[in-house]
Design a protein around this motif. Structure first.
Motif, mmCIF file in Angstrom:
data_model
loop_
_atom_site.group_PDB
_atom_site.id
_atom_site.type_symbol
_atom_site.label_atom_id
_atom_site.label_comp_id
_atom_site.label_asym_id
_atom_site.label_seq_id
_atom_site.Cartn_x
_atom_site.Cartn_y
_atom_site.Cartn_z
ATOM 1 N N THR A 530 7.616 -8.012 -8.168
ATOM 2 C CA THR A 530 7.480 -7.267 -6.917
ATOM 3 C C THR A 530 6.096 -6.640 -6.747
ATOM 4 O O THR A 530 5.663 -6.390 -5.621
ATOM 5 N N GLY A 531 5.423 -6.341 -7.852
ATOM 6 C CA GLY A 531 4.158 -5.623 -7.776
ATOM 7 C C GLY A 531 4.323 -4.156 -7.443
ATOM 8 O O GLY A 531 3.323 -3.440 -7.273
ATOM 9 N N LEU A 532 5.549 -3.666 -7.356
ATOM 10 C CA LEU A 532 5.774 -2.253 -7.039
ATOM 11 C C LEU A 532 5.187 -1.362 -8.127
ATOM 12 O O LEU A 532 5.388 -1.596 -9.319
ATOM 13 N N ASN A 533 4.442 -0.354 -7.712
ATOM 14 C CA ASN A 533 3.823 0.625 -8.610
ATOM 15 C C ASN A 533 2.865 -0.003 -9.632
ATOM 16 O O ASN A 533 2.596 0.585 -10.671
ATOM 17 N N GLN A 534 2.321 -1.152 -9.327
ATOM 18 C CA GLN A 534 1.356 -1.770 -10.245
ATOM 19 C C GLN A 534 -0.082 -1.518 -9.830
ATOM 20 O O GLN A 534 -0.968 -1.489 -10.670
ATOM 21 N N HIS A 536 -0.897 0.474 -6.494
ATOM 22 C CA HIS A 536 -1.005 1.607 -5.581
ATOM 23 C C HIS A 536 0.408 2.019 -5.202
ATOM 24 O O HIS A 536 1.304 1.176 -5.119
ATOM 25 N N ALA A 537 0.613 3.304 -4.950
ATOM 26 C CA ALA A 537 1.951 3.799 -4.641
ATOM 27 C C ALA A 537 2.548 3.176 -3.390
ATOM 28 O O ALA A 537 3.768 3.110 -3.242
ATOM 29 N N ALA A 538 1.694 2.725 -2.456
ATOM 30 C CA ALA A 538 2.200 2.264 -1.170
ATOM 31 C C ALA A 538 2.157 0.751 -0.980
ATOM 32 O O ALA A 538 2.550 0.259 0.061
ATOM 33 N N TYR A 539 1.684 -0.001 -1.994
ATOM 34 C CA TYR A 539 1.505 -1.443 -1.822
ATOM 35 C C TYR A 539 2.307 -2.234 -2.839
ATOM 36 O O TYR A 539 2.470 -1.810 -3.983
#
Length: 547
Positions: A530-534, A536-539
């Motif tokens: 997902t790339g979540l929290n990898q 930037h907090a918002a991307y």
């Protein structure tokens, strides 16, 4: 220089998300916390390592991840706008628009921006220009071409919206050079400007002109891997796979759905029941309760996170906080580590300045204030407050903040400061910290913990800023902020930033710095890529996500 330029771009953030942070500070359930490359605190399933620190695997490297299916995500707050470049401002809006709307660049794990819809860019400091080279063969969901005219229109929409950075004052022109080249000419050179431009959302001009802004905000028409399917207000937003997505073989999922569940216990129960794959913005108690069953993704590089501080009324001539010894006494009186351990746990990390400890903006020479109640009492005596005084604490009402402020109240009472708590609703708090507001005593200050520290400090603490107007900045701070604005390269910017960190904390004690959010996200351990929290907090990267 084209992307991959002659000097390494350290972490310079997009001011685009300053406003997002302010929105986040008022409405997010997430406390403040950690930094470094992203880690997961994994559940106790048999395929997880015992140290519980696995990083999320890219989808194409995950052998067990199946393609297809619908990723189901719980989101707390509902977005206001998802489809107009100037209106997408909050973290929630950025996260939820990402399946449909893309940007010219994307953040890397080090906080740099790298080309995405843009193929490359060239910066010419002498000419004050940024030239964008665009990828070819990309279309918006409505079939209109993604080209230089489309980019110019989107950048113009953002430019005329009177944002703090990249507006009609600091830009001279935006010109179409050819079908896939756009050139921006700045009024004055700004080493950080590309980082703002790179994350302006790209949406269809034709959709805007035929449907109107309100309609496209509810049904975004971008270039992304998914197409908006339905938005049922107050309930859910669903996206279906874009069969004509420009990256071959992507997306991997058939769809994505966000359901809005604001009550923490209800969201927690839904995750435990197995109805959802991801929970955004969980409360600290939810993170604690679910950590043994699910993966907890933490934003450890601090980019786009929220920092929590205490700030003082120093404008009022009768305020005891005009004396730096009193401000220092407050800092020494509070056991921040104990508060973190009791209320927030691993969802936050302590910091002594406006930076994550592994960011280039962090100054290792800053000493900060350790917990020492006897030192606090001595400082109060030196300042003429041996018998203490009564003061007030203003903050936006929430369960976690009330717990924190109650703890602060107890610690200050131990040194003779009687603290009255003043929790207010989000709208009133926004007004209090705004350009026409003010407060007595102490206020909770939430800042954007990114890499554009001088600009954030200018807006929040400088005399030319438009927030927290009960703070009277010392002339030395204004002078240093003016010097920082003249930085011509990243080495100069780093030097000024480190000087500002030292001044804010050790020399002036304008704020008591508490902690940074890790912006935790709960997910099932079968979800990958997902790339979540990898970065930037918002991307994130919904096109590579699998479940």
């Amino acid at each position: 220089m084209f992307a991959g330029s002659t000097y390494k771009r350290l972490n310079v953030s997009a001011l685009l998300f300053l406003v997002f942070l302010l929105t986040l500070a008022g409405c997010s359930n997430a406390p403040a916390g950690n930094q470094g490359p992203v880690s997961e605190i994994s559940g106790n399933s048999s395929n997880q390592q015992e140290d519980n620190t696995n990083s999320e695997k890219p989808a194409d490297q995950t052998k067990t991840a199946a393609r297809g299916g619908v990723l189901k995500i719980i989101s707390g707050p509902m977005p206001r706008a998802l489809g107009h470049p100037a209106d997408i401002i909050s973290r929630t809006e950025t996260l939820l628009s990402a399946p449909a709307v893309e940007t010219l660049g994307r953040y890397t794990e080090t906080g740099d921006v790298a080309p995405h819809l843009a193929e490359s860019w060239e910066e010419d400091q002498a000419a004050k220009t940024i030239t964008l080279k665009l990828r070819t063969g990309i279309e918006f969901h409505d079939g209109t071409p993604f080209n230089a005219e489309a980019v110019k229109w989107n950048l113009d929409q953002y430019r005329i919206a009177k944002k703090p950075v990249f507006n009609e004052t600091d830009t001279h022109s935006i010109e179409v050079i050819d079908e896939h080249t756009v050139q921006i000419t700045l009024a004055d050179w700004n080493v950080s400007m590309i980082n703002v431009i790179a994350v302006v959302p790209m949406t269809s001009q034709a959709a805007f002109e035929t449907q109107g802004k309100d309609a496209v905000n509810l049904s975004p028409v971008g270039t992304g891997p998914f197409i908006m399917e339905e938005w049922k207000q107050g309930q859910f937003i669903s996206f279906k796979k874009n069969e004509n997505y420009w990256q071959e073989g992507l997306p991997k999922l058939d769809g994505i759905q966000f359901d809005f569940i604001e009550e923490p216990m209800t969201a927690e129960a839904a995750m435990q029941k197995g109805d959802y794959d991801i929970l955004l913005e969980p409360s600290a108690s939810t993170v604690k309760n679910l950590a043994g069953q699910f993966d907890i993704l933490k934003l450890e590089n601090g980019i786009g996170s929220a920092g929590v501080h205490l700030a003082f009324n120093t404008v009022d001539l009768d305020s005891p906080y005009r004396d730096i010894k009193v401000r220092q006494a407050v800092g020494h009186a509070i056991d921040i580590k104990a508060i973190i351990n009791t209320i927030y746990g691993e969802t936050v990390v302590q910091t002594n300045q406006w930076a994550a400890s592994n960011a280039w903006t962090y100054n290792p020479d800053v000493k900060g204030l350790e917990y020492n109640s006897e030192k606090a009492k001595a400082l109060l005596k030196e300042a003429g407050y041996e018998d203490g005084f009564t003061t007030v604490m203003t903050y936006a009402q929430s369960e976690a903040d009330t717990q924190m402020m109650t703890a602060v109240q107890s610690y200050l009472a131990d040194v003779g400061i009687k603290l009255k708590l003043n929790p207010v609703d989000g709208a009133k708090f926004t007004s209090i910290r705004g350009p026409d507001g003010g407060w007595d005593g102490i206020i909770k200050l939430t800042s954007k913990m990114d890499t554009e520290v001088p600009t954030v400090l200018n807006i929040m603490l400088g005399s030319k800023g438009f927030m927290y107007k009960s703070i009277e900045p010392p002339k030395a701070l204004d002078d240093l902020l003016e010097q920082a604005a003249t930085a011509k390269n990243l080495d100069e910017l780093k030097n000024y930033t480190h000087q500002l960190q030292k001044m804010i904390t050790d020399e002036q004690q304008l704020t008591v710095n508490l902690f940074i959010s890790s912006m935790p996200i709960v997910k099932t351990n079968n979800v990958q890529g997902t790339g979540l929290n990898q970065t930037h907090a918002a991307y994130w990267s919904p096109e590579t996500a699998t479940r």
